[in-house]
Design a protein around this motif. Structure first.
Motif, short mmCIF file in Angstrom:
data_model
loop_
_atom_site.label_atom_id
_atom_site.label_comp_id
_atom_site.label_asym_id
_atom_site.label_seq_id
_atom_site.Cartn_x
_atom_site.Cartn_y
_atom_site.Cartn_z
N LYS A 99 46.60 27.72 -2.95
CA LYS A 99 45.87 27.50 -1.71
C LYS A 99 44.38 27.83 -1.89
O LYS A 99 43.50 27.06 -1.50
N ASN A 100 44.11 29.04 -2.55
CA ASN A 100 42.73 29.47 -2.73
C ASN A 100 41.96 28.56 -3.69
O ASN A 100 40.77 28.30 -3.48
N THR A 101 42.65 28.11 -4.72
CA THR A 101 42.00 27.20 -5.68
C THR A 101 41.64 25.89 -4.99
O THR A 101 40.56 25.33 -5.22
N PHE A 102 42.56 25.40 -4.16
CA PHE A 102 42.28 24.17 -3.39
C PHE A 102 41.02 24.37 -2.54
O PHE A 102 40.13 23.53 -2.49
N SER A 103 40.98 25.55 -1.86
CA SER A 103 39.83 25.84 -1.00
C SER A 103 38.54 25.90 -1.81
O SER A 103 37.48 25.45 -1.38
N TYR A 104 38.61 26.46 -3.05
CA TYR A 104 37.42 26.60 -3.89
C TYR A 104 36.90 25.24 -4.34
O TYR A 104 35.71 24.94 -4.20
N TYR A 105 37.81 24.41 -4.86
CA TYR A 105 37.36 23.14 -5.42
C TYR A 105 37.11 22.06 -4.36
O TYR A 105 36.19 21.26 -4.50
N VAL A 106 37.95 22.06 -3.30
CA VAL A 106 37.85 20.98 -2.31
C VAL A 106 36.90 21.37 -1.18
O VAL A 106 36.04 20.59 -0.76
N LEU A 107 37.06 22.63 -0.70
CA LEU A 107 36.28 23.07 0.46
C LEU A 107 35.03 23.86 0.08
O LEU A 107 34.31 24.34 0.97
N ASN A 108 34.80 24.07 -1.27
CA ASN A 108 33.64 24.82 -1.77
C ASN A 108 33.57 26.28 -1.27
O ASN A 108 32.51 26.82 -1.01
N SER A 109 34.75 26.86 -1.09
CA SER A 109 34.81 28.28 -0.69
C SER A 109 34.45 29.18 -1.90
O SER A 109 34.51 28.73 -3.06
N ARG A 110 34.09 30.45 -1.60
CA ARG A 110 33.82 31.40 -2.68
C ARG A 110 35.12 31.71 -3.42
O ARG A 110 36.16 31.91 -2.79
N PRO A 111 35.09 31.76 -4.75
CA PRO A 111 36.34 31.99 -5.49
C PRO A 111 36.84 33.42 -5.27
O PRO A 111 36.07 34.35 -5.09
N ASN A 112 38.14 33.56 -5.27
CA ASN A 112 38.78 34.88 -5.20
C ASN A 112 39.03 35.41 -6.61
O ASN A 112 39.41 34.67 -7.51
N PHE A 113 38.79 36.76 -6.79
CA PHE A 113 39.08 37.42 -8.06
C PHE A 113 40.49 38.01 -8.00
O PHE A 113 40.87 38.62 -7.01
N TYR A 114 41.23 37.80 -9.11
CA TYR A 114 42.61 38.30 -9.14
C TYR A 114 42.75 39.49 -10.10
O TYR A 114 43.23 40.55 -9.71
N TYR A 115 42.31 39.33 -11.34
CA TYR A 115 42.39 40.44 -12.31
C TYR A 115 41.61 40.07 -13.56
O TYR A 115 41.20 38.91 -13.75
N LEU A 116 41.42 41.13 -14.39
CA LEU A 116 40.80 40.92 -15.69
C LEU A 116 41.88 40.94 -16.76
O LEU A 116 42.75 41.81 -16.75
N GLU A 117 41.79 40.01 -17.67
CA GLU A 117 42.67 40.05 -18.84
C GLU A 117 41.91 40.79 -19.94
O GLU A 117 40.81 40.39 -20.33
N MET A 118 42.51 41.90 -20.40
CA MET A 118 41.81 42.77 -21.36
C MET A 118 42.72 43.13 -22.53
O MET A 118 43.95 43.02 -22.43
N GLU A 119 42.07 43.62 -23.58
CA GLU A 119 42.79 44.23 -24.70
C GLU A 119 42.25 45.65 -24.83
O GLU A 119 41.04 45.86 -25.00
N LYS A 120 43.14 46.63 -24.73
CA LYS A 120 42.74 48.04 -24.81
C LYS A 120 43.54 48.71 -25.91
O LYS A 120 44.78 48.74 -25.85
N ASN A 121 42.82 49.20 -26.89
CA ASN A 121 43.45 49.89 -28.03
C ASN A 121 44.54 49.04 -28.68
O ASN A 121 45.62 49.52 -29.03
N GLY A 122 44.27 47.71 -28.76
CA GLY A 122 45.20 46.80 -29.43
C GLY A 122 46.31 46.26 -28.55
O GLY A 122 47.15 45.50 -29.03
N LYS A 123 46.34 46.62 -27.27
CA LYS A 123 47.39 46.14 -26.35
C LYS A 123 46.76 45.32 -25.23
O LYS A 123 45.70 45.69 -24.72
#
Length: 674
Positions: free
Chosen positions: A55-79
C-alpha cells in the motif's frame, strides 16, 4: 389481499437469507484471522507488514507520498541483522558493522542515505566499515556524561531521503571497564590514567585486576594511602590474593609502618608457606627496625626456598654485616661472587668489609676485581683510594682519586675525598680548589664548607673563614664547634661583640673546646665587661696558672683577700717547686697586710731561686712595711745587685738608708733624753 401479504413476506425472507450468510461468512473469516493471529502470529505479521508495504509503495510511486522507512539491513561482527526505529542497536568497542541497505518504500534506494552520528566517515555511511571503538573513544574523549551502567544513548543512525531526515535508529553505546582501562594504558598522563581507572572501577566494582593496576599507579606516585585503600578492597573481595597482600606489605614498608608489613606478610605465609617475597618483606621490615636477628632468620628462609635469589643473599649479607657477623657476611658475599653472573656488588661489598676491618690488602684485591669487570666504577676507584690511604701509599691513593674524578667530575664525595687527601699532605691550595668544586656542585655541602672555613682560619684569612662558617651556621644552627670558630675569627678581626655572641652560642650548644671560656672571658675583657670575664674565668676547669693569676689579681683589687690568696695557693699546688708560685703568694699576703706570711713565702721563693731579683724586691717591701728597714735595705741591695735596672730597688735603697738614719737619729734623741 392475504396472498399478496404472504408473497411479500416470502420475498423479505429471501432477501434476508443472503445477508445473514454474508454476515456469518464475515464473522467466520474474522474468527479465522483471529485464530491464525494467535496460532501463527509471525506469518500473520509478515502478511500484514507486506500488505502495508504494498500500500505504502503504491502511495510513494503513484501518489508521490514520502517513503516510509522499515529497517536497516546490516552486518555486525560477521552476522546479518536488521535494525529498526523501535529497537536500539547495541555498540561496544569490540563491534564492527556495515549498513548494507536501507529498506523503505524507495525500492531502488536511489535517493536514500544514512549518517551515523559521532563518526565522521563522509556524507553517506552506506557500505562503510564502522567501528564501535571509534565511537567509544570519541565519547570518552569528549567527556560526555556516562551513567553508572556505562550506557550512552545520545547517538543515532539518521536515515535521509533526498537529504531530509525521515527516520532514525537509536544507538546504545556501551562503555565497559575495558574501555577505561584501554585509555589508562595508552595515556602518558598519570592523572588521566588514575581517572580512567577509577571510572573503570565505578562500572565494575568487583574487578580486582583494575583495582590492582590503580593501586600500582598510586604506589609509584607515592600516594601510599590511596594504594593501600585499593589493595585492601582487593583483599576484601579476594582474601587469599597473595599478590595484592604482597604489594600491600610493600606499601607499609614504604610508609615505614613495619609492624603492619610484618602482619600482612605473615598472613601471606599462612596462605602459602613457600611465598618467598613474604619472607623478604618480613626481613626488610625487621632490618628497618634494627632487629637484625629476626631479619637474618627471614632472609635465610627466603634463601632456603630460592638458593639462587642473589638479591636476597645480598640483603642477608648486609644483615650479617650490621650484626657485626663479618665472617658470615663475607661467606655470603663470596657465594654470590662465585655463583652470580652479576657479582660486582658482592665484590664491592667484600672490599668495603675488608676496608672496615683494616685488612687493606684484601680490600685492594677485591676493589681491583671490581675495576677489572667495571673499568668505569667510580665507587671502586674511590674506595680503592681509601684502602691505599690505609696502607700509607699516598701516591696510589691520589692516583685512584684522580681516576674517580675523571670518571665523575661532579661527584661531590669523590672531589671531597681528593681535597682531604691534599689537606693531609698540607697542600692547602689544591685542597681548597677541590672543596670549592664541591660547593659548585652542591653549595650547601656542610663538610666542604667546614673544611674551607678551617683552612681559611689556619691561613689567617679570617674574612673568608667567617663567610664559610656563617653559611654553615645557618644550616647547622646548633653546631657548637662552628660558633666557636666564628667567635675566634671575629675576635682576630677585633669584632669583639660578634666574637662574644658566637662564643656564647658555642657554649650553649655544647662545643667541646677547653679554650671556650677563656676566649669568651678574654673577649669580655676587651669589651670592658670585667665581671662577666671573671665569671667565665671561674668556669675554666682545671684552671691554668695564668687564669688563677688573673683571678687572684681581680680579687685583690676587690679586697677579697681570702679568695685571692686561695687562687695563689692553687698556683703553688700546680708548680710547688717554682719560685714564682711562692713569690705570687708573698705578693698577695703583702697586699693583704699579712706581712709575716708574705716574708715567709718570699723566703721560700728565694730558696728555689736565689737569682730572683723580684723576689728580693718583694721581700724588701714586706720588711719595709713591717718597719724592718735594715732587712729591707739588705733585700733591696740584693735585688739591685742581681738586676741594676730594677727601678724599685734603685728607688728604695736610698729611701731605706734615709729611714735607717732617721731611725738612728731618733734613737740618739731618746737616748739623750734619758
Amino acid at each position: 389481499m392475504i396472498n399478496r401479504r404472504l408473497n411479500n413476506e416470502g420475498q423479505h425472507r429471501e432477501t434476508l437469507f443472503p445477508i445473514n450468510k454474508i454476515l456469518i461468512a464475515v464473522v467466520c473469516v474474522i474468527l479465522i484471522f483471529i485464530l491464525i493471529f494467535f496460532l501463527y502470529p509471525k506469518p500473520f505479521r509478515y502478511f500484514a507488514f507486506y500488505a502495508s508495504r504494498v500500500k505504502n509503495t503504491f502511495s510513494y510511486y503513484v501518489l508521490n507520498s514520502r517513503p516510509n522507512f522499515y529497517y536497516l539491513e546490516m552486518e555486525k561482527n560477521g552476522k546479518d541483522i536488521r535494525a529498526g526505529e523501535n529497537e536500539a542497536l547495541d555498540v561496544t568497542y569490540r563491534d564492527e558493522f556495515v549498513i548494507k541497505s536501507v529498506v523503505s518504500d524507495d525500492l531502488t534506494g536511489k535517493y536514500m542515505n544514512v549518517k551515523v552520528e559521532g563518526l565522521n566517515k563522509g556524507k553517506n555511511d552506506l557500505g562503510v566499515l564502522l567501528k564501535g571503538v571509534e565511537l567509544v573513544d570519541k565519547i570518552i574523549k569528549s567527556g560526555t556524561m556516562i551513567n553508572d551502567s556505562g550506557i550512552v544513548s545520545d547517538y543515532k543512525i539518521l536515515i535521509n531521503y533526498r537529504n531530509k531526515k525521515i527516520a532514525s535508529v537509536p544507538l546504545k553505546v556501551v562503555i565497559t571497564p575495558q574501555d577505561w582501562f584501554r585509555f589508562a594504558k595508552d595515556s602518558s598522563n598519570v592523572k588521566e590514567q588514575i581517572e580512567y581507572l577509577k571510572k573503570a572501577i565505578d562500572l565494575n566494582k568487583n574487578d580486582i585486576s583494575v583495582r590492582k593496576i590503580l593501586a600500582g599507579v598510586y604506589s609509584r606516585q607515592g600516594r601510599l594511602d590511596e594504594a593501600i585503600g585499593q589493595y585492601k578492597d582487593v583483599v576484601e573481595l579476594k582474601p587469599d590474593d597473595t599478590i595484592a597482600l604482597g604489594e600491600l606489605a610493600k606499601c607499609y614498608i614504604k610508609k615505614k609502618e613495619y609492624d603492619e608489613s610484618i602482619k600482612i606478610s605473615r598472613q601471606i605465609i599462612k596462605i602459602n608457606p613457600k611465598e618467598v617475597q613474604a619472607y623478604i618483606s618480613v626481613g626488610l621490615s625487621f632490618a628497618e627496625k634494627g632487629l637484625w636477628d629476626q631479619a637474618i632468620q627471614n632472609y635465610r628462609e627466603a634463601v632456603r626456598l630460592e638458593p639462587d635469589n642473589y638479591p636476597v643473599r645480598l640483603k642477608l649479607a648486609e644483615a650479617y654485616k650490621n650484626k657485626n657477623l663479618m665472617n658470615a657476611a663475607i661467606e655470603e658475599y663470596k657465594y654470590i661472587a662465585d655463583h652470580s653472573k652479576e657479582a660486582d656488588l658482592a665484590l664491592l661489598s667484600l672490599g668495603d668489609i675488608y676496608l672496615k676491618l683494616k685488612k687493606y690488602e684484601s680490600a685492594i684485591k677485591y676493589y681491583k676485581e671490581v675495576i677489572k669487570k667495571q673499568p668505569r666504577s667510580v665507587a671502586a676507584y674511590a674506595n680503592l683510594a681509601s684502602a691505599y690511604a690505609g696502607t700509607g701509599k699516598w701516591p696510589e691513593e691520589l692516583d685512584n682519586l684522580k681516576k674517580a674524578v675523571s670518571l665523575s667530575p661532579n661527584e661531590p664525595t669523590v672531589r671531597f675525598n681528593l681535597g682531604a687527601a691534599y689537606d693531609r699532605k698540607g697542600m692547602n691550595s689544591e685542597a681548597i680548589k677541590e672543596y670549592e668544586h664541591v660547593l659548585k656542585v652542591n653549595p650547601d655541602d656542610a663538610d666542604a664548607l667546614e673544611r674551607l672555613g678551617d683552612l681559611s682560619l689556619k691561613n689567617k684569612k679570617f674574612v673568608q673563614a667567617v663567610k664559610y662558617y656563617e653559611k654553615l651556621a645557618a644550616k647547622s644552627s646548633k653546631n657548637g664547634t662552628i660558633f666557636a670558630n666564628l667567635g675566634f675569627a671575629y675576635g682576630e678581626m677585633k669584632k669583639y661583640a660578634a666574637s662574644a655572641e658566637n662564643y656564647e652560642k658555642a657554649i650553649k650548644y655544647g662545643a667541646k673546646n677547653s679554650n671556650l671560656h677563656y676566649n669568651l672571658a678574654y673577649t669580655y675583657d676587651k669589651l670592658g665587661k670585667e665581671k662577666k670575664a671573671i665569671a667565665e674565668y671561674e668556669k675554666i676547669s682545671p684552671p691554668t696558672k695564668e687564669v688563677l693569676s688573673i683571678l687572684g689579681q681581680f680579687y685583690l683589687k676587690e679586697k677579697n683577700c681570702a679568695v685571692a690568696i686561695k687562687q695563689y695557693k692553687k698556683i703553688a699546688q700546680i708548680e710547688p717547686k717554682k719560685a714564682e708560685s711562692y713569690e705570687s703568694l708573698g705578693y698577695a699576703y703583702t697586699k693583704c697586710n699579712d706581712l709575716d706570711a708574705a716574708i715567709k713565702h718570699y723566703r721560700i721563693a728565694l730558696k728555689y731561686d736565689r737569682e730572683d731579683d723580684e723576689a728580693y724586691a718583694g721581700l724588701g717591701e714586706a720588711y719595709e712595711k713591717k718597719g724592718l728597714y735594715q732587712e729591707a735595705l739588705k733585700a733591696y741591695n740584693s735585688a739591685y745587685a742581681l738586676n741594676p735596672e730594677s727601678a724599685k730597688a734603685a728607688q728604695k735603697i736610698p729611701k731605706m738608708k734615709i729611714k735607717l738614719l732617721q731611725e738612728k737619729a731618733q734613737k740618739k734623741i731618746r737616748s739623750d733624753e734619758e
